[in-house]
Design an enzyme around this catalytic site. Structure first.
Site, PDB file in Angstrom:
ATOM      1  CG  ASP A   1      -1.881  -1.117   1.278  1.00  0.00           C
ATOM      2  OD1 ASP A   1      -2.168  -1.667   0.199  1.00  0.00           O
ATOM      3  OD2 ASP A   1      -2.360  -1.451   2.379  1.00  0.00           O
TER       4      ASP A   1
HETATM    5  N1  URA Z   1      -1.340  -6.010   3.680  1.00  0.00           N
HETATM    6  C1  URA Z   1      -1.817  -4.735   3.686  1.00  0.00           C
HETATM    7  O1  URA Z   1      -2.844  -4.462   4.281  1.00  0.00           O
HETATM    8  N2  URA Z   1      -1.136  -3.821   3.015  1.00  0.00           N
HETATM    9  C2  URA Z   1       0.018  -4.068   2.351  1.00  0.00           C
HETATM   10  O2  URA Z   1       0.603  -3.165   1.773  1.00  0.00           O
HETATM   11  C3  URA Z   1       0.498  -5.395   2.373  1.00  0.00           C
HETATM   12  C4  URA Z   1      -0.198  -6.342   3.043  1.00  0.00           C
END
Ligand code: URA
Length: 245
Positions: free
Chosen positions: A106
């Site tokens: 993310d």
């Molecule tokens: N899980 C999440 O919620 N975000 C990420 O970036 C990776 C795994």
């Protein structure tokens, strides 16, 4: 251009590990300038020689592999209309290689991101059925207890009704804000945040520390990257995930 071993040419072009390349040669599937090469140690010059596997031309476009410490604030893609992307963190001499991130973190998350132009390898690592384990260091609001670890180990139900695969939780510190390491075997959208949300906990910090056989180099600072070592590349090529569950 200097000459290289045929098995090196094959692995560089994405034809598996060294031993798989040797097998291809032994099986008589590899031809150099029209002649079968059984000996994978034979040398060839990619600038002048023609290498084929099963009659298909093997290009010599060296594959590259970078381990990046993705900083928060960057999007894990090659372009984005609004936000900065991880590709912008590459040096000029590495950008032309057309690398792309293997999987996503993310925008607000950070940590290990593999970048490569090796499509087949990326495809293998991302294939859902391989269940490649990924470890994350997380900070969450509120206390974490053994009940949470048990629930994650059984598989929590996410907001859309999907039952997540069992995951392992190691609690490092529990309090008003808690810290833990979680290992998951799938990579759905906001996977880790949604898993904790199903336990009533909000993730305030998320950092990926490993993916399959690859661990984030502690010497890398956010925004930095380095090439994978030969050993790391070989481990990734040989990696087969956990298999079907
Ligand atoms: N899980 C999440 O919620 N975000 C990420 O970036 C990776 C795994």
């Amino acid at each position: 251009m200097a000459s290289i071993r045929v098995d090196k040419w094959l692995t560089t072009a994405g034809y598996g590990t060294r031993s798989e390349a040797k097998k291809l040669c032994r099986a008589g599937r590899v031809r150099l300038n029209g002649e079968t090469v059984k000996d994978a140690a034979k040398h060839a010059d990619p600038a002048v020689d023609v290498l084929e596997v099963d009659g298909e031309l093997v290009p010599y476009e060296p594959l590259v592999y970078f381990m990046m410490y993705k900083p928060p604030g960057y999007v894990s893609s090659t372009e984005d209309p609004r936000d900065p992307v991880v590709i912008e963190l590459l040096d000029e001499e590495d950008i032309w290689r057309d690398v792309f991130p293997v999987g996503r973190l993310d925008k607000d998350a950070e940590g290990l991101l593999l970048l490569t132009n090796d499509g087949p390898l990326a495809h293998r690592l991302l294939a859902p059925k391989r269940h490649v384990p990924k470890r994350y260091f997380v900070r969450v609001r509120g206390a974490l207890g053994e009940g949470d670890a048990r629930a994650l180990a059984e598989g929590v139900v996410l907001d859309d009704g999907y039952k997540a695969m069992p995951a392992e939780l190691e609690i490092l510190r529990s309090g008003a804000e808690s810290e833990a390491i979680i290992q998951v075997y799938e990579g759905k959208y906001h996977q880790v945040k949604r898993m904790f949300a199903s336990l009533g906990k909000r993730v305030t910090f998320l950092k990926r520390i490993s993916m399959g056989p690859l661990s984030l180099d502690p010497a890398l600072k956010p925004g930095e990257y380095r090439r994978l070592t030969e050993g790391e590349i070989e481990a990734l090529r040989a990696y087969d995930g956990r298999g079907e569950r």
